[in-house]
Scaffold this motif. Structure first.
Motif, short mmCIF file in Angstrom:
data_model
loop_
_atom_site.label_atom_id
_atom_site.label_comp_id
_atom_site.label_asym_id
_atom_site.label_seq_id
_atom_site.Cartn_x
_atom_site.Cartn_y
_atom_site.Cartn_z
N ALA A 1 0.93 -1.18 0.08
CA ALA A 1 0.08 -0.04 0.06
C ALA A 1 1.05 1.15 0.01
CB ALA A 1 -0.98 0.18 1.42
N GLY A 2 1.95 1.21 0.35
CA GLY A 2 2.99 2.40 0.48
C GLY A 2 3.71 2.58 -0.91
N LEU A 3 3.92 1.77 -1.86
CA LEU A 3 4.40 1.81 -2.73
C LEU A 3 4.06 2.71 -3.89
CD1 LEU A 3 5.21 -1.90 -3.75
CD2 LEU A 3 6.84 -0.14 -2.60
N ARG A 4 4.83 3.55 -4.53
CA ARG A 4 4.02 4.34 -5.59
C ARG A 4 5.34 4.61 -6.62
NH1 ARG A 4 6.01 9.83 -3.70
NH2 ARG A 4 7.10 9.53 -1.78
N PRO A 5 4.70 5.15 -7.96
CA PRO A 5 5.71 5.17 -8.97
C PRO A 5 6.52 6.31 -8.69
CG PRO A 5 3.57 5.30 -9.80
CD PRO A 5 3.65 5.13 -8.30
N ALA A 6 7.77 6.30 -9.19
CA ALA A 6 8.64 7.48 -9.03
C ALA A 6 8.44 8.48 -10.13
CB ALA A 6 10.12 7.11 -9.28
#
Length: 89
Positions: free
Chosen positions: A69-74
């Protein structure tokens, strides 16, 4: 955040949203190589990827245990074009 699980080739921000150990100046930009098929316990997943420097060059390979849930695209970096290319103009 990613809806589906990230896939190899994705470039991710790994910061305090993904795990407290990556808070502040310990945050990473990582190009994903592999990931576990499914999250393990309560939305956490093992990732393997290359840490990228400010120029987008791989500096080291890391295995990371993070919250999906904490991952996001750079953010994408703008491509710089040369001002003068020999042979043109």
């Amino acid at each position: 955040m990613f809806g589906p699980l990230p896939k190899p080739g994705d470039v991710l921000v790994i910061d305090e949203r993904a795990s407290v150990q990556f808070a502040g100046d310990r945050a990473l930009i990582v190009r994903l190589i592999t990931r576990a098929r499914e999250p393990s316990c309560d939305g956490w997943i093992w990732l393997t990827g290359y840490v990228l420097d400010q120029q987008g060059q791989a500096t080291e390979k890391r295995e990371l245990y993070v919250q999906v849930a904490g991952l996001r695209p750079a953010p994408s970096r703008p491509t710089r074009l040369p001002r003068y290319a020999p042979g043109y103009g």
